[in-house]
Write a protein that holds these residues in place. Structure first.
Motif, PDB file in Angstrom:
ATOM      1  N   VAL A  21       0.863  -1.186   0.000  1.00  0.00           N
ATOM      2  CA  VAL A  21       0.000   0.000   0.000  1.00  0.00           C
ATOM      3  C   VAL A  21       0.898   1.234   0.000  1.00  0.00           C
ATOM      4  N   ARG A  22       0.692   2.108  -0.959  1.00  0.00           N
ATOM      5  CA  ARG A  22       1.430   3.373  -0.994  1.00  0.00           C
ATOM      6  C   ARG A  22       0.517   4.501  -0.542  1.00  0.00           C
ATOM      7  N   GLY A  23       1.110   5.522   0.028  1.00  0.00           N
ATOM      8  CA  GLY A  23       0.339   6.688   0.451  1.00  0.00           C
ATOM      9  C   GLY A  23      -0.179   6.579   1.870  1.00  0.00           C
ATOM     10  N   LEU A  24       0.430   5.718   2.683  1.00  0.00           N
ATOM     11  CA  LEU A  24       0.022   5.565   4.078  1.00  0.00           C
ATOM     12  C   LEU A  24       1.011   6.282   4.986  1.00  0.00           C
ATOM     13  N   THR A  25       0.530   6.751   6.124  1.00  0.00           N
ATOM     14  CA  THR A  25       1.464   7.196   7.155  1.00  0.00           C
ATOM     15  C   THR A  25       1.708   6.001   8.078  1.00  0.00           C
ATOM     16  N   PRO A  26       2.832   5.980   8.781  1.00  0.00           N
ATOM     17  CA  PRO A  26       3.080   4.865   9.703  1.00  0.00           C
ATOM     18  C   PRO A  26       1.943   4.707  10.714  1.00  0.00           C
ATOM     19  N   ALA A  27       1.392   5.811  11.189  1.00  0.00           N
ATOM     20  CA  ALA A  27       0.322   5.744  12.186  1.00  0.00           C
ATOM     21  C   ALA A  27      -0.914   5.074  11.616  1.00  0.00           C
ATOM     22  N   PHE A  28      -1.237   5.388  10.362  1.00  0.00           N
ATOM     23  CA  PHE A  28      -2.432   4.796   9.774  1.00  0.00           C
ATOM     24  C   PHE A  28      -2.221   3.316   9.461  1.00  0.00           C
ATOM     25  N   ALA A  29      -1.009   2.994   9.010  1.00  0.00           N
ATOM     26  CA  ALA A  29      -0.693   1.575   8.755  1.00  0.00           C
ATOM     27  C   ALA A  29      -0.878   0.770  10.033  1.00  0.00           C
ATOM     28  N   ASN A  30      -0.383   1.312  11.133  1.00  0.00           N
ATOM     29  CA  ASN A  30      -0.514   0.603  12.401  1.00  0.00           C
ATOM     30  C   ASN A  30      -1.965   0.565  12.866  1.00  0.00           C
ATOM     31  N   GLY A  31      -2.710   1.628  12.575  1.00  0.00           N
ATOM     32  CA  GLY A  31      -4.130   1.637  12.931  1.00  0.00           C
ATOM     33  C   GLY A  31      -4.875   0.512  12.239  1.00  0.00           C
ATOM     34  N   ILE A  32      -4.591   0.317  10.965  1.00  0.00           N
ATOM     35  CA  ILE A  32      -5.219  -0.767  10.201  1.00  0.00           C
ATOM     36  C   ILE A  32      -4.828  -2.121  10.783  1.00  0.00           C
ATOM     37  N   ARG A  33      -3.557  -2.248  11.087  1.00  0.00           N
ATOM     38  CA  ARG A  33      -3.074  -3.510  11.643  1.00  0.00           C
ATOM     39  C   ARG A  33      -3.797  -3.826  12.953  1.00  0.00           C
ATOM     40  N   ARG A  34      -3.878  -2.829  13.808  1.00  0.00           N
ATOM     41  CA  ARG A  34      -4.520  -3.071  15.107  1.00  0.00           C
ATOM     42  C   ARG A  34      -6.008  -3.343  14.942  1.00  0.00           C
ATOM     43  N   ALA A  35      -6.636  -2.682  13.999  1.00  0.00           N
ATOM     44  CA  ALA A  35      -8.061  -2.926  13.762  1.00  0.00           C
ATOM     45  C   ALA A  35      -8.281  -4.362  13.285  1.00  0.00           C
ATOM     46  N   MET A  36      -7.361  -4.868  12.446  1.00  0.00           N
ATOM     47  CA  MET A  36      -7.506  -6.242  11.954  1.00  0.00           C
ATOM     48  C   MET A  36      -7.406  -7.242  13.091  1.00  0.00           C
ATOM     49  N   VAL A  37      -6.545  -6.957  14.050  1.00  0.00           N
ATOM     50  CA  VAL A  37      -6.328  -7.892  15.152  1.00  0.00           C
ATOM     51  C   VAL A  37      -7.418  -7.762  16.223  1.00  0.00           C
ATOM     52  N   ALA A  38      -7.780  -6.527  16.561  1.00  0.00           N
ATOM     53  CA  ALA A  38      -8.615  -6.352  17.752  1.00  0.00           C
ATOM     54  C   ALA A  38     -10.064  -5.975  17.479  1.00  0.00           C
ATOM     55  N   ASP A  39     -10.382  -5.450  16.301  1.00  0.00           N
ATOM     56  CA  ASP A  39     -11.707  -4.866  16.098  1.00  0.00           C
ATOM     57  C   ASP A  39     -12.646  -5.637  15.186  1.00  0.00           C
ATOM     58  N   VAL A  40     -12.113  -6.554  14.389  1.00  0.00           N
ATOM     59  CA  VAL A  40     -13.005  -7.292  13.491  1.00  0.00           C
ATOM     60  C   VAL A  40     -13.499  -8.531  14.232  1.00  0.00           C
ATOM     61  N   PRO A  41     -14.810  -8.628  14.476  1.00  0.00           N
ATOM     62  CA  PRO A  41     -15.306  -9.720  15.319  1.00  0.00           C
ATOM     63  C   PRO A  41     -15.381 -11.063  14.579  1.00  0.00           C
ATOM     64  N   THR A  42     -15.251 -12.139  15.324  1.00  0.00           N
ATOM     65  CA  THR A  42     -15.480 -13.478  14.772  1.00  0.00           C
ATOM     66  C   THR A  42     -16.341 -14.271  15.747  1.00  0.00           C
ATOM     67  N   LEU A  43     -16.956 -15.318  15.223  1.00  0.00           N
ATOM     68  CA  LEU A  43     -17.719 -16.232  16.080  1.00  0.00           C
ATOM     69  C   LEU A  43     -16.747 -17.203  16.739  1.00  0.00           C
ATOM     70  N   SER A  44     -17.005 -17.478  18.010  1.00  0.00           N
ATOM     71  CA  SER A  44     -16.181 -18.452  18.706  1.00  0.00           C
ATOM     72  C   SER A  44     -16.991 -19.057  19.849  1.00  0.00           C
ATOM     73  N   ILE A  45     -16.806 -20.330  20.082  1.00  0.00           N
ATOM     74  CA  ILE A  45     -17.566 -21.009  21.134  1.00  0.00           C
ATOM     75  C   ILE A  45     -17.228 -20.403  22.493  1.00  0.00           C
ATOM     76  N   ASP A  46     -18.263 -20.081  23.263  1.00  0.00           N
ATOM     77  CA  ASP A  46     -18.059 -19.321  24.484  1.00  0.00           C
ATOM     78  C   ASP A  46     -18.620 -20.032  25.717  1.00  0.00           C
ATOM     79  N   THR A  47     -19.832 -20.571  25.602  1.00  0.00           N
ATOM     80  CA  THR A  47     -20.457 -21.257  26.731  1.00  0.00           C
ATOM     81  C   THR A  47     -20.731 -22.698  26.310  1.00  0.00           C
ATOM     82  N   VAL A  48     -20.312 -23.634  27.140  1.00  0.00           N
ATOM     83  CA  VAL A  48     -20.493 -25.048  26.796  1.00  0.00           C
ATOM     84  C   VAL A  48     -21.317 -25.732  27.880  1.00  0.00           C
ATOM     85  N   ARG A  49     -22.366 -26.454  27.449  1.00  0.00           N
ATOM     86  CA  ARG A  49     -23.174 -27.236  28.393  1.00  0.00           C
ATOM     87  C   ARG A  49     -22.875 -28.714  28.138  1.00  0.00           C
TER      88      ARG A  49
END
Ligand SMILES: [Zn+2]
Lengths: 249, 64
Positions: A21-49
């Motif tokens: 990707v060209r035209g990014l600032t380091p801060a924005f590149a890192n923002g995207i990276r962190r959003a990919m890791v922490a902000d995009v939700p996924t389904l995962s098993i949470d409660t088991v009976r």
């Protein structure tokens, strides 16, 4: 935004991609990276009976393993906090695999079917019903859709001249993606990460290209790489809108 | 006891490939390095999950 982004794919499969990707600032590149890791939700098993667990593992240990199994997540159909019921019933002698899990939603299934959950001997049985919940990597690492997401600067390699006749040629180890003088992009794995193999007997200089970042994105199978990157950018946009509204009020 | 579902460090699902790795490299006679490359287990954090795992379910399974 005054700058235009320019994206070029170097490697692209469903779960794994490398793109520039060209035209990014380091801060924005890192923002995207962190959003990919922490902000995009996924389904995962949470409660088991547990209905029956006569295996050699405790309920908690099995529940932990279940939580880590990636589930395909159609993000358009779910809101944060929504649940999907899943179930499994396996009797020994057999190994209970992730592929034995059945889900109540057609779009949701186990992304990797060959994960051994627990090996059962004869007479042992595992039966449970569980809720998978949609949540973000921020709240629990099992909800991270991106695996080992990172970026490096694009590096420009320039030939300064020939090496002297009696100079020792030392290996020049480099990782990532390089841009040659003709503007060609080459992944370092193509020349065994050693620049002297690509330019034998040359004097070289390597510099970071400002504003150009090579992302490496891998997903756990919950969704494709494109979806992950799109949604990550979207969460940043959503938050910017939120701020805008809060300031306007 | 059982192979961890994911790599401790990066979170890649490694258990998916464990049985094949076991069959080809540890029970079979293939080169573990080549098998791991072939399976797409490339990072050294994920590789150590596979190489250093001792499967002990069979040892504990008579006791419950
Ligand atoms: Zn790893």
């Amino acid at each position: 935004m005054t700058t235009e982004f320019d994206v070029e794919f170097i490697e692209r499969t469903d779960r794994n991609a490398r793109f520039l990707v060209r035209g990014l600032t380091p801060a924005f590149a890192n923002g995207i990276r962190r959003a990919m890791v922490a902000d995009v939700p996924t389904l995962s098993i949470d409660t088991v009976r547990f209905v029956e667990n006569s295996s050699v593992m405790f309920d908690e240990m099995i529940a932990l393993r279940l939580g880590l199994i990636p589930l395909t997540t159609p993000l358009d159909d779910f809101e944060l906090g929504d649940t999907v019921t899943v179930a499994l019933d396996v009797e020994g002698p057999a190994t209970a695999y992730s592929g034995d899990i059945v889900t109540s939603e057609p779009g949701v299934e186990v992304a990797d079917k060959n994960i051994p959950i627990i090996k059962l001997n004869s007479g042992q049985r595992l039966e449970f019903e569980a809720d998978a919940v949609l949540d973000r990597g921020k709240d629990h690492a099992k909800h991270q859709g991106g695996v080992a997401v990172g970026y490096r600067h694009l590096q420009k390699v320039e030939v300064d001249g020939d090496l002297g006749e009696f100079d020792d040629e030392e290996p020049q180890i480099l990782r990532g993606v390089i841009e040659t003088e003709d503007g060609e992009l080459i992944a370092s794995s193509e020349f065994d990460h050693d620049l002297t193999k690509l330019y034998p007997g040359k004097e070289l200089s390597v510099t970071d290209v400002p504003g150009a970042f090579v992302f490496h994105v891998e997903t756990d199978g919950s969704f494709s790489v494109e979806e992950l990157v799109d949604r990550a950018a979207e969460t940043i946009g959503d938050r910017a809108d939120e701020l805008k509204n809060a300031v306007a009020v | 006891m059982m192979i961890p579902v994911r790599c401790f460090t990066c979170g890649k699902v490694v258990s998916e490939h464990y049985e094949e790795f076991q069959a080809r490299a540890q029970a079979g006679d293939e080169d573990p390095q080549k098998v791991l490359d072939d399976l797409g287990v490339n990072r050294h954090c994920c590789r150590r999950m596979m190489v250093s795992h001792a499967d002990l379910v069979d040892v504990v399974s008579p006791y419950q």
